[in-house]
Scaffold this motif. Sequence first.
Motif, PDB file in Angstrom:
ATOM      1  N   GLN A  48       0.829  -1.205   0.000  1.00 25.09           N
ATOM      2  CA  GLN A  48       0.000   0.000   0.000  1.00 25.09           C
ATOM      3  C   GLN A  48       0.864   1.256   0.000  1.00 25.09           C
ATOM      4  N   GLY A  49       0.406   2.248  -0.741  1.00 28.44           N
ATOM      5  CA  GLY A  49       1.054   3.545  -0.768  1.00 28.44           C
ATOM      6  C   GLY A  49       0.084   4.624  -0.345  1.00 28.44           C
ATOM      7  N   VAL A  50       0.559   5.570   0.431  1.00 25.92           N
ATOM      8  CA  VAL A  50      -0.258   6.677   0.923  1.00 25.92           C
ATOM      9  C   VAL A  50       0.290   7.970   0.331  1.00 25.92           C
ATOM     10  N   ILE A  51      -0.570   8.718  -0.358  1.00 29.83           N
ATOM     11  CA  ILE A  51      -0.181  10.005  -0.927  1.00 29.83           C
ATOM     12  C   ILE A  51      -0.860  11.102  -0.130  1.00 29.83           C
ATOM     13  N   LEU A  52      -0.076  12.001   0.444  1.00 38.51           N
ATOM     14  CA  LEU A  52      -0.628  13.112   1.218  1.00 38.51           C
ATOM     15  C   LEU A  52      -0.965  14.257   0.267  1.00 38.51           C
ATOM     16  N   HIS A  53      -2.235  14.651   0.272  1.00 37.21           N
ATOM     17  CA  HIS A  53      -2.739  15.626  -0.695  1.00 37.21           C
ATOM     18  C   HIS A  53      -3.337  16.841   0.003  1.00 37.21           C
ATOM     19  N   GLY A  54      -2.843  17.149   1.218  1.00 38.16           N
ATOM     20  CA  GLY A  54      -3.376  18.288   1.958  1.00 38.16           C
ATOM     21  C   GLY A  54      -2.458  19.490   1.868  1.00 38.16           C
ATOM     22  N   GLY A  55      -2.565  20.373   2.858  1.00 38.73           N
ATOM     23  CA  GLY A  55      -1.768  21.598   2.871  1.00 38.73           C
ATOM     24  C   GLY A  55      -2.479  22.728   2.164  1.00 38.73           C
ATOM     25  N   GLN A  56      -2.152  23.953   2.565  1.00 37.59           N
ATOM     26  CA  GLN A  56      -2.829  25.126   2.020  1.00 37.59           C
ATOM     27  C   GLN A  56      -2.111  25.734   0.826  1.00 37.59           C
ATOM     28  N   GLY A  57      -0.839  25.379   0.626  1.00 37.71           N
ATOM     29  CA  GLY A  57      -0.112  25.942  -0.505  1.00 37.71           C
ATOM     30  C   GLY A  57       0.039  27.448  -0.440  1.00 37.71           C
ATOM     31  N   THR A  58       0.291  27.968   0.764  1.00 38.45           N
ATOM     32  CA  THR A  58       0.338  29.422   0.950  1.00 38.45           C
ATOM     33  C   THR A  58       1.425  30.084   0.124  1.00 38.45           C
ATOM     34  N   LYS A  61      -4.853   4.701   9.788  1.00 33.72           N
ATOM     35  CA  LYS A  61      -4.598   3.598  10.719  1.00 33.72           C
ATOM     36  C   LYS A  61      -5.480   2.384  10.446  1.00 33.72           C
ATOM     37  N   ASP A  62      -6.751   2.597  10.230  1.00 34.97           N
ATOM     38  CA  ASP A  62      -7.686   1.482  10.077  1.00 34.97           C
ATOM     39  C   ASP A  62      -7.730   0.926   8.655  1.00 34.97           C
ATOM     40  N   LEU A  63      -6.975   1.520   7.734  1.00 35.94           N
ATOM     41  CA  LEU A  63      -6.991   1.076   6.346  1.00 35.94           C
ATOM     42  C   LEU A  63      -5.748   0.295   5.948  1.00 35.94           C
ATOM     43  N   ILE A  64      -4.724   0.341   6.785  1.00 38.24           N
ATOM     44  CA  ILE A  64      -3.478  -0.349   6.462  1.00 38.24           C
ATOM     45  C   ILE A  64      -3.611  -1.830   6.808  1.00 38.24           C
ATOM     46  N   THR A  65      -3.435  -2.665   5.798  1.00 38.84           N
ATOM     47  CA  THR A  65      -3.568  -4.107   5.991  1.00 38.84           C
ATOM     48  C   THR A  65      -2.233  -4.835   5.910  1.00 38.84           C
ATOM     49  N   ASP A  66      -1.240  -4.208   5.289  1.00 37.64           N
ATOM     50  CA  ASP A  66       0.073  -4.839   5.168  1.00 37.64           C
ATOM     51  C   ASP A  66       0.927  -4.527   6.400  1.00 37.64           C
ATOM     52  N   ASP A  67       1.988  -5.294   6.565  1.00 41.17           N
ATOM     53  CA  ASP A  67       2.893  -5.047   7.688  1.00 41.17           C
ATOM     54  C   ASP A  67       3.619  -3.717   7.537  1.00 41.17           C
ATOM     55  N   ILE A  90       3.172  -0.697  -6.864  1.00 41.15           N
ATOM     56  CA  ILE A  90       2.238  -0.358  -5.784  1.00 41.15           C
ATOM     57  C   ILE A  90       0.938   0.122  -6.419  1.00 41.15           C
ATOM     58  N   HIS A  91      -0.117  -0.672  -6.287  1.00 45.20           N
ATOM     59  CA  HIS A  91      -1.383  -0.366  -6.961  1.00 45.20           C
ATOM     60  C   HIS A  91      -2.520  -0.045  -6.008  1.00 45.20           C
ATOM     61  N   ASP A  92      -2.311  -0.266  -4.733  1.00 46.36           N
ATOM     62  CA  ASP A  92      -3.331   0.044  -3.731  1.00 46.36           C
ATOM     63  C   ASP A  92      -2.953   1.379  -3.090  1.00 46.36           C
ATOM     64  N   ILE A  93      -3.657   2.441  -3.484  1.00 48.25           N
ATOM     65  CA  ILE A  93      -3.277   3.803  -3.110  1.00 48.25           C
ATOM     66  C   ILE A  93      -4.339   4.425  -2.195  1.00 48.25           C
ATOM     67  N   ILE A  94      -3.872   5.037  -1.126  1.00 45.84           N
ATOM     68  CA  ILE A  94      -4.738   5.840  -0.250  1.00 45.84           C
ATOM     69  C   ILE A  94      -4.338   7.297  -0.427  1.00 45.84           C
ATOM     70  N   ILE A  95      -5.285   8.156  -0.778  1.00 45.30           N
ATOM     71  CA  ILE A  95      -5.022   9.584  -0.905  1.00 45.30           C
ATOM     72  C   ILE A  95      -5.662  10.304   0.270  1.00 45.30           C
ATOM     73  N   ILE A  96      -4.851  11.036   1.018  1.00 49.80           N
ATOM     74  CA  ILE A  96      -5.349  11.795   2.165  1.00 49.80           C
ATOM     75  C   ILE A  96      -5.644  13.213   1.702  1.00 49.80           C
ATOM     76  N   LEU A  97      -6.894  13.630   1.827  1.00 49.54           N
ATOM     77  CA  LEU A  97      -7.350  14.914   1.316  1.00 49.54           C
ATOM     78  C   LEU A  97      -7.349  15.978   2.409  1.00 49.54           C
ATOM     79  N   GLY A  98      -6.999  17.202   2.013  1.00 47.09           N
ATOM     80  CA  GLY A  98      -7.069  18.335   2.923  1.00 47.09           C
ATOM     81  C   GLY A  98      -8.390  19.061   2.777  1.00 47.09           C
ATOM     82  N   ASP A  99      -8.415  20.321   3.195  1.00 50.65           N
ATOM     83  CA  ASP A  99      -9.667  21.074   3.157  1.00 50.65           C
ATOM     84  C   ASP A  99      -9.671  22.155   2.079  1.00 50.65           C
ATOM     85  N   ASN A 100      -8.714  22.100   1.137  1.00 47.63           N
ATOM     86  CA  ASN A 100      -8.669  23.060   0.043  1.00 47.63           C
ATOM     87  C   ASN A 100      -9.288  22.433  -1.203  1.00 47.63           C
ATOM     88  N   ASN A 101     -10.612  22.521  -1.268  1.00 43.60           N
ATOM     89  CA  ASN A 101     -11.376  21.995  -2.411  1.00 43.60           C
ATOM     90  C   ASN A 101     -10.997  20.550  -2.740  1.00 43.60           C
TER      91      ASN A 101
END
Length: 346
Positions: free
Chosen positions: A2-12, A94-100, A46-57
């Motif tokens: 599994q891969g996690v891509i962080l897609h948040g931040g305000q980009g000030t 935390k609750d989405l990670i299934t691999d070690d 890596i084909h199982d991707i989790i994208i973490i979304l922020g609050d900027n649209n």
Amino acid sequence: MQGVILHGGQGTRLRPLTHTGPKQLIKIAGKPVSQWVLEQLRDSGIHDIIIILGDNNPNKVVEYYGDGSSFGVNITYVYQGKARGLADAVYKVKDLITDDKFLVYLGDNIVPYDRFPSFLSFKGSASILLAKVDNPNRFGVAVIKDGKVVKLVEKPKEKISDLALVGVYAFTKEIFDVIENLKPSWRGELEITDAIQGLIDRGREVDYRIIDGWWKDTGTPKDILEANSFLLDRYAERKIEGEVRESSVDGRVVIEEGALVENSTIRGPAFIGKGSKIVNSYIGPFTSIGDNCEVKNSEIEYSVILDNVKVDGVSMMDSLIGNNSSVVKGKRWVKLIIGENSRVEI
């Protein structure tokens, strides 16, 4: 895996370009920054991707990537909401990670590293990618002693190391236990450096790899232009799918389907997006033109022009022009940073 891509931040540091959407969707060399990340993970297996979304649209992200099937991956979305630091974002999965073990990649970074499977074979509780930098006060840094990571500090005021964390991490699930007990930093955030330091304080091993050469945190307009230049130089291939009339197209130039180049000169590496029209103009090296743009009677070099932009009678370089903007009637070289839905007359 599994891969996690962080897609948040305000980009000030990229405002006004990021007033209406996340910085990770800014296109460079024909693709959003985070798409370069996603495809890099996919091409590494890596084909199982989790994208973490922020609050900027965040809806823009979901609309663009969908379920991931068109990109050859499976995407699950998690909403972080208000940004409270990278460690807080990681804890959301935390609750989405299934691999070690799992991989975390900042979606606004470009790191030319293709050995992620081996990166995930680390011993201990975590692994980090590092690179030598001249300005460590801009980054989280790692102190190495006798071949071991002994200390991590976020944006140190004094130089304690020139090895910066480049925004790619691998963890075991133990990281979640550490984050649960973290306290906010002086910035009011849960820092990923503090979380990794927590592993070290527990006596756990943190592996590391030092990468050579170029990498980029695309946090400023200058970074965007440099990343665009690097990606065009490294990956651009000559591909002419659009129509070329009475024009000179030299070198590694991508002209996408539906684009028109007429009575113009294009010198690569360069990218012309779908449906764009380049008429009576010069497009110089290291320039990306987005989709459905119209460039007339203009000269553009070393610039990034996003989608649906109109440029008429302007000579520009080192410029970054936001979506749905227009720049018209210029007679001199100028340097511009223009946000979305703007109009500039020169």
